[in-house]
Design an enzyme around this catalytic site. Structure first.
Site, PDB file in Angstrom:
ATOM      1  N   ARG A   1      40.247  51.878  65.346  1.00  0.00           N
ATOM      2  CA  ARG A   1      41.106  51.312  66.391  1.00  0.00           C
ATOM      3  C   ARG A   1      42.431  52.036  66.510  1.00  0.00           C
ATOM      4  O   ARG A   1      43.201  51.760  67.433  1.00  0.00           O
ATOM      5  CB  ARG A   1      41.381  49.836  66.103  1.00  0.00           C
ATOM      6  CG  ARG A   1      40.161  48.994  66.351  1.00  0.00           C
ATOM      7  CD  ARG A   1      40.518  47.563  66.584  1.00  0.00           C
ATOM      8  NE  ARG A   1      39.342  46.867  67.058  1.00  0.00           N
ATOM      9  CZ  ARG A   1      39.259  45.563  67.182  1.00  0.00           C
ATOM     10  NH1 ARG A   1      40.306  44.805  66.898  1.00  0.00           N
ATOM     11  NH2 ARG A   1      38.164  44.999  67.629  1.00  0.00           N
TER      12      ARG A   1
ATOM     13  N   ARG B   1      34.134  34.259  78.324  1.00  0.00           N
ATOM     14  CA  ARG B   1      33.220  34.647  77.253  1.00  0.00           C
ATOM     15  C   ARG B   1      32.880  33.460  76.340  1.00  0.00           C
ATOM     16  O   ARG B   1      33.754  32.683  75.970  1.00  0.00           O
ATOM     17  CB  ARG B   1      33.873  35.752  76.427  1.00  0.00           C
ATOM     18  CG  ARG B   1      32.929  36.454  75.522  1.00  0.00           C
ATOM     19  CD  ARG B   1      33.361  37.856  75.245  1.00  0.00           C
ATOM     20  NE  ARG B   1      34.415  37.904  74.240  1.00  0.00           N
ATOM     21  CZ  ARG B   1      34.757  39.026  73.611  1.00  0.00           C
ATOM     22  NH1 ARG B   1      34.167  40.164  73.919  1.00  0.00           N
ATOM     23  NH2 ARG B   1      35.708  39.011  72.717  1.00  0.00           N
TER      24      ARG B   1
ATOM     25  N   ARG C   1      45.883  40.819  72.808  1.00  0.00           N
ATOM     26  CA  ARG C   1      44.876  41.786  72.372  1.00  0.00           C
ATOM     27  C   ARG C   1      44.811  42.996  73.297  1.00  0.00           C
ATOM     28  O   ARG C   1      44.644  44.129  72.843  1.00  0.00           O
ATOM     29  CB  ARG C   1      43.496  41.123  72.306  1.00  0.00           C
ATOM     30  CG  ARG C   1      43.346  40.209  71.090  1.00  0.00           C
ATOM     31  CD  ARG C   1      42.179  39.271  71.253  1.00  0.00           C
ATOM     32  NE  ARG C   1      40.901  39.949  71.275  1.00  0.00           N
ATOM     33  CZ  ARG C   1      39.796  39.431  71.803  1.00  0.00           C
ATOM     34  NH1 ARG C   1      39.833  38.232  72.372  1.00  0.00           N
ATOM     35  NH2 ARG C   1      38.677  40.088  71.767  1.00  0.00           N
TER      36      ARG C   1
END
Ligand SMILES: [Zn+2]
Length: 222
Positions: free
Chosen positions: A95, A134, A178
């Site tokens: 990441r 989601r 995020r």
């Protein structure tokens, strides 16, 4: 389509909500690669209440990245397992640039290298809409989206009949955090892997998972 074995050391890149999980399922089925999802491994550690899990939980609940030493340790152990020696699909790692450098060093030590980096490229506005919708199955972990990929019966898993739940880190505030973290820390990986000649993009904006996968399959067949 089943593909003949070859050394494919693959990284799947994309912002939260880009649909990496769905693409990963299909890559695993067609290319026979073990799916190494750091998110899933960390969530399992949290659920099991291990020492690493308790450490990781503090960061995950606020939408921050889990520290490098925790994640790298998890990946190092997993890549050394027998099923990962002939190739792998990494999802959720690296990441950051330092993580990418550590991965390169780890692989080079075993005479290996990253062969494909697949970027699932989706516009930011669409990501926010996707993440809010989601859901995942509490029973088997299958992923759904109330807008783009709904179950046949609202709130119920098609596969196992389990209850569909929203992850704590998919609430709106955490989603924004995020995406900001992704932009700041992960987007530079696009440059890193482009320079190394291994990155290709699949365009996911407004596209069905099948349409995205057709691009992914072409990339991985090279
Ligand atoms: Zn289920």
């Amino acid at each position: 389509m089943k593909v003949t074995p070859a050394q494919r050391n693959v990284i799947l890149l994309g912002a939260p909500g880009a649909g990496k999980g769905t693409q990963a399922e299909r890559i695993v089925a067609d290319f026979g690669l073990p799916h190494i999802s750091t998110g899933e491994m960390l969530r399992a550690a949290v659920a099991n209440g291990t020492e690493m899990g308790r450490e990781a939980q503090k960061y995950m609940e606020s939408g921050a990245l889990v520290p490098d030493e925790v994640v790298i340790g998890v990946v190092r152990e997993r890549l050394a397992e027998p099923d990962a020696l002939a190739g792998f699909l990494l999802d959720g790692f690296p990441r950051t640039i330092p993580q990418a450098e550590q991965l390169d060093a780890m692989l080079a030590g075993a005479g290996r290298a990253v062969t494909h980096v697949v970027l699932i490229d989706v516009p930011a506005d669409e990501l926010v809409q996707r993440l809010a919708g989601r859901r995942s199955c509490a029973g088997c972990g299958k992923l759904y989206n109330v807008t783009f990929d709904p179950p046949k019966t609202e709130g119920v898993c098609d596969v196992c009949g389990g209850q569909l739940t929203q992850r704590a880190d998919d609430n709106e505030e955490t989603v924004r955090n995020r995406l900001a973290v992704y932009e700041e820390q992960t987007a530079p990986l696009i440059g890193y892997y482009t320079e190394r000649g291994v990155l290709e993009s699949a365009f996911g904006g407004g596209k069905l998972p099948d349409e995205v996968y057709a691009q992914v399959e072409r990339i991985l067949s090279d």
